[in-house]
Design a protein around this motif. Sequence first.
Motif, mmCIF file in Angstrom:
data_model
loop_
_atom_site.group_PDB
_atom_site.id
_atom_site.type_symbol
_atom_site.label_atom_id
_atom_site.label_comp_id
_atom_site.label_asym_id
_atom_site.label_seq_id
_atom_site.Cartn_x
_atom_site.Cartn_y
_atom_site.Cartn_z
ATOM 1 N N GLY A 1 48.383 12.059 42.317
ATOM 2 C CA GLY A 1 48.128 11.233 43.493
ATOM 3 C C GLY A 1 49.076 10.055 43.623
ATOM 4 O O GLY A 1 49.566 9.505 42.630
ATOM 5 N N THR A 2 49.339 9.652 44.857
ATOM 6 C CA THR A 2 50.100 8.430 45.107
ATOM 7 C C THR A 2 49.189 7.227 44.893
ATOM 8 O O THR A 2 47.976 7.365 44.698
ATOM 9 N N GLU A 3 49.781 6.040 44.950
ATOM 10 C CA GLU A 3 48.978 4.830 44.799
ATOM 11 C C GLU A 3 47.897 4.769 45.875
ATOM 12 O O GLU A 3 46.740 4.426 45.602
ATOM 13 N N ALA A 4 48.257 5.116 47.097
ATOM 14 C CA ALA A 4 47.284 5.076 48.198
ATOM 15 C C ALA A 4 46.164 6.080 47.973
ATOM 16 O O ALA A 4 44.976 5.777 48.184
ATOM 17 N N GLN A 5 46.502 7.281 47.555
ATOM 18 C CA GLN A 5 45.482 8.312 47.333
ATOM 19 C C GLN A 5 44.543 7.930 46.195
ATOM 20 O O GLN A 5 43.328 8.116 46.276
ATOM 21 N N VAL B 1 42.952 21.527 48.666
ATOM 22 C CA VAL B 1 43.162 22.865 49.220
ATOM 23 C C VAL B 1 44.606 23.288 49.020
ATOM 24 O O VAL B 1 45.542 22.522 49.301
ATOM 25 N N GLY B 2 44.789 24.521 48.548
ATOM 26 C CA GLY B 2 46.126 25.072 48.400
ATOM 27 C C GLY B 2 46.536 25.836 49.649
ATOM 28 O O GLY B 2 45.762 26.648 50.176
ATOM 29 N N ALA B 3 47.742 25.588 50.153
ATOM 30 C CA ALA B 3 48.243 26.272 51.344
ATOM 31 C C ALA B 3 49.759 26.397 51.259
ATOM 32 O O ALA B 3 50.417 25.628 50.552
ATOM 33 N N GLU B 4 50.294 27.370 51.971
ATOM 34 C CA GLU B 4 51.747 27.570 51.981
ATOM 35 C C GLU B 4 52.379 26.735 53.085
ATOM 36 O O GLU B 4 51.984 26.824 54.250
ATOM 37 N N LEU B 5 53.353 25.927 52.695
ATOM 38 C CA LEU B 5 54.073 25.069 53.625
ATOM 39 C C LEU B 5 55.563 25.377 53.527
ATOM 40 O O LEU B 5 56.180 25.122 52.485
ATOM 41 N N GLU B 6 56.107 25.953 54.576
ATOM 42 C CA GLU B 6 57.547 26.237 54.652
ATOM 43 C C GLU B 6 58.040 27.010 53.439
ATOM 44 O O GLU B 6 59.073 26.703 52.846
ATOM 45 N N GLY B 7 57.262 28.018 53.053
ATOM 46 C CA GLY B 7 57.666 28.905 51.973
ATOM 47 C C GLY B 7 57.257 28.495 50.581
ATOM 48 O O GLY B 7 57.509 29.239 49.623
ATOM 49 N N SER B 8 56.629 27.335 50.402
ATOM 50 C CA SER B 8 56.211 26.866 49.082
ATOM 51 C C SER B 8 54.722 26.533 49.094
ATOM 52 O O SER B 8 54.213 25.974 50.073
ATOM 53 N N PRO B 9 54.012 26.852 48.003
ATOM 54 C CA PRO B 9 52.600 26.483 47.930
ATOM 55 C C PRO B 9 52.438 24.990 47.654
ATOM 56 O O PRO B 9 53.127 24.426 46.797
ATOM 57 N N VAL B 10 51.522 24.355 48.382
ATOM 58 C CA VAL B 10 51.347 22.904 48.323
ATOM 59 C C VAL B 10 49.863 22.588 48.289
ATOM 60 O O VAL B 10 49.034 23.333 48.820
ATOM 61 N N LEU B 11 49.501 21.472 47.635
ATOM 62 C CA LEU B 11 48.127 20.994 47.595
ATOM 63 C C LEU B 11 47.914 19.927 48.668
ATOM 64 O O LEU B 11 48.767 19.055 48.860
ATOM 65 N N PHE B 12 46.754 19.992 49.328
ATOM 66 C CA PHE B 12 46.415 19.030 50.367
ATOM 67 C C PHE B 12 45.027 18.437 50.083
ATOM 68 O O PHE B 12 44.119 19.145 49.639
ATOM 69 N N LEU B 13 44.880 17.152 50.345
ATOM 70 C CA LEU B 13 43.587 16.485 50.264
ATOM 71 C C LEU B 13 42.906 16.583 51.625
ATOM 72 O O LEU B 13 43.466 16.148 52.638
ATOM 73 N N VAL B 14 41.715 17.156 51.643
ATOM 74 C CA VAL B 14 40.989 17.375 52.892
ATOM 75 C C VAL B 14 39.588 16.798 52.756
ATOM 76 O O VAL B 14 38.816 17.229 51.899
ATOM 77 N N ASP C 1 57.519 21.167 46.655
ATOM 78 C CA ASP C 1 58.408 22.261 46.249
ATOM 79 C C ASP C 1 57.682 23.348 45.463
ATOM 80 O O ASP C 1 58.317 24.277 44.945
ATOM 81 N N GLY C 2 56.370 23.249 45.342
ATOM 82 C CA GLY C 2 55.587 24.247 44.623
ATOM 83 C C GLY C 2 55.327 23.921 43.171
ATOM 84 O O GLY C 2 54.502 24.570 42.521
ATOM 85 N N SER C 3 56.004 22.911 42.617
ATOM 86 C CA SER C 3 55.841 22.597 41.189
ATOM 87 C C SER C 3 54.454 22.036 40.884
ATOM 88 O O SER C 3 53.836 22.413 39.878
ATOM 89 N N THR C 4 53.963 21.148 41.728
ATOM 90 C CA THR C 4 52.625 20.588 41.510
ATOM 91 C C THR C 4 51.566 21.667 41.633
ATOM 92 O O THR C 4 50.637 21.749 40.818
ATOM 93 N N TYR C 5 51.695 22.516 42.638
ATOM 94 C CA TYR C 5 50.735 23.598 42.848
ATOM 95 C C TYR C 5 50.715 24.539 41.638
ATOM 96 O O TYR C 5 49.642 24.937 41.166
ATOM 97 N N ALA C 6 51.892 24.898 41.132
ATOM 98 C CA ALA C 6 51.969 25.804 39.980
ATOM 99 C C ALA C 6 51.316 25.183 38.749
ATOM 100 O O ALA C 6 50.609 25.863 37.997
ATOM 101 N N GLU C 7 51.548 23.889 38.531
ATOM 102 C CA GLU C 7 50.922 23.226 37.391
ATOM 103 C C GLU C 7 49.405 23.191 37.557
ATOM 104 O O GLU C 7 48.660 23.369 36.589
ATOM 105 N N CYS C 8 48.943 22.988 38.775
ATOM 106 C CA CYS C 8 47.506 22.979 39.044
ATOM 107 C C CYS C 8 46.891 24.332 38.690
ATOM 108 O O CYS C 8 45.836 24.403 38.054
ATOM 109 N N VAL C 9 47.541 25.415 39.104
ATOM 110 C CA VAL C 9 47.036 26.757 38.809
ATOM 111 C C VAL C 9 46.994 26.997 37.306
ATOM 112 O O VAL C 9 46.020 27.543 36.766
#
Length: 458
Positions: free
Chosen positions: A199-203, A266-279, A321-329
């Motif tokens: 997470g960022t400081e704001a998150q 939530v995991g979703a594909e963004l511009e060809g890379s899997p990304v995590l989103f806070l919802v 770039d998918g690195s955070t998502y891969a580590e999460c998995v």
Amino acid sequence: MDLTKSLPARLRPGGRHGLADTEVRDPIGYAVAALGKLAQSDLLDRVGLRKQAEQAVFTVTRTGFQAATSANRAFTRAGSRQKAGVRVPAAAPKGVFDLTPSEDEQMLVDVVGEYAAEVVRPAAAEADEACAAPEPVLKASLDIGLPILGVPESLGGISEERSAVAGTLVAEALSRGDMGLAVAALAPGAVATALGLWGTEAQQQTYLPAFTGDEVPAAALAISEPAVLFDALSPSTTARRTPDGFVLDGLKSAVVRAAEAELFVVGAELEGSPVLFLVESSTPGLSVESDPGMGVRAASMARLRLEGVTLPADAVLGETDGSTYAECVRLSRLAWCALAVGTGQSVLDYVTPYVKERHAFGEPVAHRQSVAFMVADIAIELQAMRLLTYKAAGRAAAGKDFSREVALARRLCAEKGMRIGLDGVQLLGGHGFVKEHPVERWYRDLRAVGVMEGAVLV
């Protein structure tokens, strides 16, 4: 108040694993202090825990339910959107290959194990039938500090270094009570840990105060999707950029306690890379459908449907770039390995005395070589699962690449875990097929290890 006084006698200073007062301030020491609250709870002495009249559970019918998501909490935005959040350092290397838990880690396991044995296991059968975790069990998990195990100390948590090993030990100990209830109790901590890691400081300043306070929100990690041969690293859920942020569309499955969750990762594909989103659950376009499975039923799993869900630009968790998502998995798979080890240990502990006490043809069935060898195989495979899981956790805590180790652990735990469950049912004969004995539930739970993605992480 000195929380060490509320610990069981064997955990107090001077006990079998006692610590001096000045030694309680390390990472696991903070956890032990928080876990000491368990001894103050009257849940351990309460008779008929599963029969609580005030228990607010829902019973899932075959047609299930459909509902809007929970929206009773407003998260206050704070901090800088661009500034990186607080990060705990990697664990210091020991210099030797040693998977033995430290004294402090063993203390943590002892306290969580007591909670699992005296609170979780008695509630497991009814929770499995109701597809819901009893409120007293979840409340007790908050009292012992499970949600903040992976949160940095400076943000109100108890972690001073990467807590993958401690998280693995806790997941294993909890699942010895029941895997479904363990998943339900660990789900909020998985989201809090993700915020602490990426997470960022704001998150962090926006969401983590809720997890470190008295009213911890239900939260869920949504990675799995209801697709044949689902590839966790290639989700079908999509995210597209807009001038103001992102729009998500897709369907997630096996989302823990989704109907009551207030925050999703939530995991979703963004511009060809899997990304995590806070919802947040109050976001328009979210809906929940019940989705009870064969096992892990106490986790109240459901499907999360996203239809035109609009998110702000700062909703991305970690890198794109998918690195955070891969580590999460990978961290999630590590947690499921730990859950498999704990449940497998429960099977072994249950069948060993059973085959010694069960008589057939005038002698204990354990005297038969086929039975004795089957029990021995369970013990052998279980130890192999544990060693691979611990090794992967150790590398993760040290900040090293653990992709190979977690892949090996997951393959072994998925294959041998199911075998352990099957052999446990077989060893009980007809008793293994009925709900009077817990082995049939453990068998159903262990089959989830090879197919579940997300839900929990360490």
